[in-house]
Scaffold this motif. Structure first.
Motif, PDB file in Angstrom:
ATOM      1  N   ASN A 136      -2.675  10.598  -5.783  1.00  0.00           N
ATOM      2  CA  ASN A 136      -1.555  10.885  -4.992  1.00  0.00           C
ATOM      3  C   ASN A 136      -1.549   9.947  -4.331  1.00  0.00           C
ATOM      4  OD1 ASN A 136      -0.778  13.751  -5.757  1.00  0.00           O
ATOM      5  ND2 ASN A 136      -2.896  14.255  -5.052  1.00  0.00           N
ATOM      6  N   GLY A 137      -0.746   8.696  -4.260  1.00  0.00           N
ATOM      7  CA  GLY A 137      -0.942   7.461  -3.530  1.00  0.00           C
ATOM      8  C   GLY A 137       0.224   7.067  -3.023  1.00  0.00           C
ATOM      9  N   MET A 138       0.090   5.953  -2.243  1.00  0.00           N
ATOM     10  CA  MET A 138       0.881   5.225  -1.369  1.00  0.00           C
ATOM     11  C   MET A 138       0.760   4.119  -1.373  1.00  0.00           C
ATOM     12  SD  MET A 138       2.429   6.322   2.212  1.00  0.00           S
ATOM     13  CE  MET A 138       3.141   7.961   1.384  1.00  0.00           C
ATOM     14  N   ASN A 139       2.060   3.080  -1.629  1.00  0.00           N
ATOM     15  CA  ASN A 139       1.976   1.776  -1.396  1.00  0.00           C
ATOM     16  C   ASN A 139       1.834   1.515   0.065  1.00  0.00           C
ATOM     17  OD1 ASN A 139       2.759   0.350  -3.970  1.00  0.00           O
ATOM     18  ND2 ASN A 139       4.435   1.931  -3.828  1.00  0.00           N
ATOM     19  N   TRP A 140       0.889   0.855   0.593  1.00  0.00           N
ATOM     20  CA  TRP A 140       0.367   1.066   1.948  1.00  0.00           C
ATOM     21  C   TRP A 140       0.246  -0.586   2.609  1.00  0.00           C
ATOM     22  CZ3 TRP A 140      -3.758  -0.505   5.025  1.00  0.00           C
ATOM     23  CH2 TRP A 140      -3.744  -0.041   6.169  1.00  0.00           C
ATOM     24  N   ASP A 141       0.678  -0.714   3.649  1.00  0.00           N
ATOM     25  CA  ASP A 141       0.375  -1.974   4.407  1.00  0.00           C
ATOM     26  C   ASP A 141       0.613  -1.927   5.759  1.00  0.00           C
ATOM     27  OD1 ASP A 141      -0.623  -4.557   4.961  1.00  0.00           O
ATOM     28  OD2 ASP A 141       0.497  -5.562   3.519  1.00  0.00           O
ATOM     29  N   VAL A 142       0.141  -2.747   6.794  1.00  0.00           N
ATOM     30  CA  VAL A 142       0.405  -2.598   8.289  1.00  0.00           C
ATOM     31  C   VAL A 142       1.340  -3.882   8.392  1.00  0.00           C
ATOM     32  CG1 VAL A 142      -0.243  -2.590  10.462  1.00  0.00           C
ATOM     33  CG2 VAL A 142      -1.686  -1.332   8.864  1.00  0.00           C
ATOM     34  N   VAL A 143       2.606  -3.663   8.857  1.00  0.00           N
ATOM     35  CA  VAL A 143       3.785  -4.622   9.128  1.00  0.00           C
ATOM     36  C   VAL A 143       4.120  -4.252  10.425  1.00  0.00           C
ATOM     37  CG1 VAL A 143       5.527  -5.962   8.232  1.00  0.00           C
ATOM     38  CG2 VAL A 143       3.962  -4.709   6.588  1.00  0.00           C
ATOM     39  N   PRO A 144       3.703  -4.848  11.592  1.00  0.00           N
ATOM     40  CA  PRO A 144       4.173  -4.425  12.922  1.00  0.00           C
ATOM     41  C   PRO A 144       5.512  -5.069  13.089  1.00  0.00           C
ATOM     42  CG  PRO A 144       1.998  -5.486  13.050  1.00  0.00           C
ATOM     43  CD  PRO A 144       2.380  -5.421  11.610  1.00  0.00           C
ATOM     44  N   ILE A 145       6.419  -4.381  13.887  1.00  0.00           N
ATOM     45  CA  ILE A 145       7.774  -4.994  14.282  1.00  0.00           C
ATOM     46  C   ILE A 145       7.693  -6.290  14.352  1.00  0.00           C
ATOM     47  CG2 ILE A 145       9.773  -4.618  15.568  1.00  0.00           C
ATOM     48  CD1 ILE A 145       9.052  -1.490  15.543  1.00  0.00           C
ATOM     49  N   GLY A 146       8.617  -7.048  13.876  1.00  0.00           N
ATOM     50  CA  GLY A 146       8.600  -8.542  14.181  1.00  0.00           C
ATOM     51  C   GLY A 146       7.940  -9.400  13.486  1.00  0.00           C
ATOM     52  N   THR A 147       7.247  -8.676  12.362  1.00  0.00           N
ATOM     53  CA  THR A 147       6.362  -9.423  11.526  1.00  0.00           C
ATOM     54  C   THR A 147       6.809  -9.094  10.062  1.00  0.00           C
ATOM     55  OG1 THR A 147       4.391  -7.801  11.128  1.00  0.00           O
ATOM     56  CG2 THR A 147       4.311  -9.565  13.180  1.00  0.00           C
ATOM     57  N   SER A 148       6.292  -9.869   9.019  1.00  0.00           N
ATOM     58  CA  SER A 148       6.381  -9.563   7.690  1.00  0.00           C
ATOM     59  C   SER A 148       5.023  -9.277   7.030  1.00  0.00           C
ATOM     60  CB  SER A 148       7.453 -10.700   7.180  1.00  0.00           C
ATOM     61  OG  SER A 148       6.573 -11.715   6.866  1.00  0.00           O
ATOM     62  N   VAL A 149       5.133  -8.991   5.699  1.00  0.00           N
ATOM     63  CA  VAL A 149       4.143  -8.862   5.034  1.00  0.00           C
ATOM     64  C   VAL A 149       3.282 -10.256   4.836  1.00  0.00           C
ATOM     65  CG1 VAL A 149       4.626  -6.957   3.706  1.00  0.00           C
ATOM     66  CG2 VAL A 149       5.154  -9.107   2.967  1.00  0.00           C
ATOM     67  N   VAL A 150       3.943 -11.149   5.051  1.00  0.00           N
ATOM     68  CA  VAL A 150       3.194 -12.734   4.857  1.00  0.00           C
ATOM     69  C   VAL A 150       2.417 -12.895   6.187  1.00  0.00           C
ATOM     70  CG1 VAL A 150       3.788 -15.130   4.582  1.00  0.00           C
ATOM     71  CG2 VAL A 150       5.335 -13.305   3.174  1.00  0.00           C
ATOM     72  N   ASP A 151       3.053 -12.673   7.390  1.00  0.00           N
ATOM     73  CA  ASP A 151       2.617 -13.060   8.657  1.00  0.00           C
ATOM     74  C   ASP A 151       1.937 -12.080   9.501  1.00  0.00           C
ATOM     75  OD1 ASP A 151       4.969 -12.111   9.804  1.00  0.00           O
ATOM     76  OD2 ASP A 151       5.919 -13.963  10.062  1.00  0.00           O
ATOM     77  N   SER A 152       1.710 -10.959   9.128  1.00  0.00           N
ATOM     78  CA  SER A 152       1.388  -9.694   9.796  1.00  0.00           C
ATOM     79  C   SER A 152      -0.202  -9.968  10.556  1.00  0.00           C
ATOM     80  CB  SER A 152       1.768  -8.387   9.340  1.00  0.00           C
ATOM     81  OG  SER A 152       0.767  -8.249   7.999  1.00  0.00           O
ATOM     82  N   ASN A 153      -1.076 -10.463   9.357  1.00  0.00           N
ATOM     83  CA  ASN A 153      -2.304 -10.748   9.652  1.00  0.00           C
ATOM     84  C   ASN A 153      -3.206  -9.719  10.279  1.00  0.00           C
ATOM     85  OD1 ASN A 153      -4.493 -12.572   9.878  1.00  0.00           O
ATOM     86  ND2 ASN A 153      -4.084 -13.290  11.933  1.00  0.00           N
ATOM     87  N   PHE A 154      -2.858  -8.398   9.828  1.00  0.00           N
ATOM     88  CA  PHE A 154      -3.621  -7.223  10.264  1.00  0.00           C
ATOM     89  C   PHE A 154      -5.072  -7.281  10.058  1.00  0.00           C
ATOM     90  CE2 PHE A 154      -5.047  -2.921   9.727  1.00  0.00           C
ATOM     91  CZ  PHE A 154      -5.136  -2.440  10.872  1.00  0.00           C
ATOM     92  N   TRP A 155      -5.388  -7.776   9.020  1.00  0.00           N
ATOM     93  CA  TRP A 155      -6.935  -8.034   8.675  1.00  0.00           C
ATOM     94  C   TRP A 155      -7.659  -9.147   9.350  1.00  0.00           C
ATOM     95  CZ3 TRP A 155      -7.899  -3.508   6.978  1.00  0.00           C
ATOM     96  CH2 TRP A 155      -6.889  -2.935   6.237  1.00  0.00           C
ATOM     97  N   GLY A 156      -6.758  -9.855  10.012  1.00  0.00           N
ATOM     98  CA  GLY A 156      -7.475 -11.058  10.883  1.00  0.00           C
ATOM     99  C   GLY A 156      -7.518 -10.664  12.342  1.00  0.00           C
ATOM    100  N   LYS A 157      -7.172  -9.337  12.792  1.00  0.00           N
ATOM    101  CA  LYS A 157      -7.331  -8.799  14.063  1.00  0.00           C
ATOM    102  C   LYS A 157      -8.974  -8.656  14.269  1.00  0.00           C
ATOM    103  CE  LYS A 157      -3.021  -8.769  14.491  1.00  0.00           C
ATOM    104  NZ  LYS A 157      -2.138 -10.033  15.035  1.00  0.00           N
ATOM    105  N   SER A 158      -9.039  -8.226  15.535  1.00  0.00           N
ATOM    106  CA  SER A 158     -10.707  -7.756  15.917  1.00  0.00           C
ATOM    107  C   SER A 158     -10.831  -6.458  15.012  1.00  0.00           C
ATOM    108  CB  SER A 158     -10.774  -7.733  17.228  1.00  0.00           C
ATOM    109  OG  SER A 158     -10.078  -6.484  18.036  1.00  0.00           O
ATOM    110  N   ASN A 159     -12.195  -6.180  15.285  1.00  0.00           N
ATOM    111  CA  ASN A 159     -12.710  -4.878  14.404  1.00  0.00           C
ATOM    112  C   ASN A 159     -12.187  -3.646  15.121  1.00  0.00           C
ATOM    113  OD1 ASN A 159     -14.062  -6.431  12.487  1.00  0.00           O
ATOM    114  ND2 ASN A 159     -16.064  -6.043  13.176  1.00  0.00           N
ATOM    115  N   GLU A 160     -12.112  -3.894  16.490  1.00  0.00           N
ATOM    116  CA  GLU A 160     -11.606  -2.586  17.280  1.00  0.00           C
ATOM    117  C   GLU A 160     -10.217  -2.483  17.051  1.00  0.00           C
ATOM    118  OE1 GLU A 160     -13.283  -5.357  18.434  1.00  0.00           O
ATOM    119  OE2 GLU A 160     -15.328  -4.366  18.607  1.00  0.00           O
TER     120      GLU A 160
END
Length: 320
Positions: A52-76
């Motif tokens: 039971n799945g979902m296409n998932w990503d974190v894309v904050p407002i003002g960014t795109s899937v290309v430049d959101s860089n979620f995994w480059g943030k701090s662990n916290e």
């Protein structure tokens, strides 16, 4: 798999119902495809499982899937973001996310161990172009030996990196790459006439599917514990797939046919005899005719789709 995308793209794999609540966190999960008298099922660590799945990503407002860089943030920051998102998905009974290969292995494990959610790891396989020998090609030429070498090298490196990751469910190659043989980028365009479509299938599609098959071989040699799927745009070129992709374990398909999948399940069973993973389906929540949100119409389409998906599960009496 979704959240802030304008179109909800849900994945469902047509396998027997999920029946295990035990989490084995010590090492990788053993994932198998089983053929029984009651159809084809998926097993995770010996227990029947339905995605039971979902296409998932974190894309904050003002960014795109290309430049959101979620995994480059701090662990916290990542943990805070994952807690918000995964808690919501868990409440929805989502047990798998589909994500591209920018997700680090440690976060696949973290999501699994903390929320019981597996990851379907998606390599785009040149869908949106490729840089080889310093040259950018927006339409990947899968017959090019340099491109073949580059893609297979990426697949080998990827598999070695992720093969022992707890929470990894399956490898997925591409995202309707058959459409990418006609289109540049991710935008939907018109298809050519049928005759030209078949010419493209033979000239550009057949080398692509052969290469996907070679990639599947490499993955399974390195990691025999996780199945390999491809993600096709509906059933376009299914006859070529049947001839060239014998090594894949699962046929993934993005299918937007309205309230019914019509003959999708029957055709795949007859031509491929592979289990189906519905990698995308559904309907938009925005009514372009009335220029406003229309959740009632969206629910109508989704309910019709979900009903057919479950009717075609193993042991449910239809295409199993």
């Amino acid at each position: 798999m979704k959240f802030i995308f304008p179109k909800i793209k849900i994945i469902i794999s047509l396998f027997l119902v999920f029946s295990s609540n035990s989490f084995l966190f010590s090492q990788y999960n053993k994932v198998d495809i089983k053929r029984t008298k009651r159809g084809i099922t998926l097993e995770v660590d010996g227990s029947n499982f339905i995605i039971n799945g979902m296409n998932w990503d974190v894309v904050p407002i003002g960014t795109s899937v290309v430049d959101s860089n979620f995994w480059g943030k701090s662990n916290e920051v990542i943990k805070i973001g994952l807690h918000r998102e995964m808690s919501l998905l868990k409440e929805m009974n989502v047990n798998v996310i589909r994500h591209y290969i920018d997700i680090p292995a440690k976060w696949i494990q973290y999501i699994y161990e903390n929320y019981g959610i597996y990851t379907l790891l998606n390599h785009s396989f040149g869908r949106y172009g490729l840089i080889v020998n310093g040259v950018w090609d927006p339409k990947t030429d899968y017959s090019n030996p340099d491109i073949q070498k580059a893609l297979l090298s990426e697949i080998k490196q990827l598999t070695n990196e992720y093969k022992n990751t707890p929470g990894l469910l399956m490898y997925l190659l591409g995202n309707e790459n058959n459409y990418g043989l006609f289109w540049s980028g991710a935008d939907t365009e018109d298809f050519p006439e049928e005759e030209k479509k078949q010419i493209v299938g033979e000239k550009r599609g057949r080398p692509m599917y052969k290469l996907m098959n070679d990639a599947a071989k490499i993955i399974k040699e390195i990691d025999p514990n996780h199945p390999v799927a491809i993600c096709n745009g509906d059933l376009l070129f299914i006859d070529i797939i049947a001839q060239e992709c014998n090594e894949i374990d699962v046929f993934g398909v993005n299918s937007y046919r309205g309230v019914s999948f019509t003959d999708l399940f029957k055709t795949v069973k007859e031509k491929l005899d592979k289990p189906i993973l519905i990698t995308e389906f559904g309907a938009d929540a925005f009514n372009a005719i009335e220029n406003k949100e229309d959740q009632k119409s969206q629910a109508y389409y989704l309910l019709g789709n979900w009903k057919e998906i479950y009717e075609n599960l193993a042991s449910f009496g239809k295409n199993e």
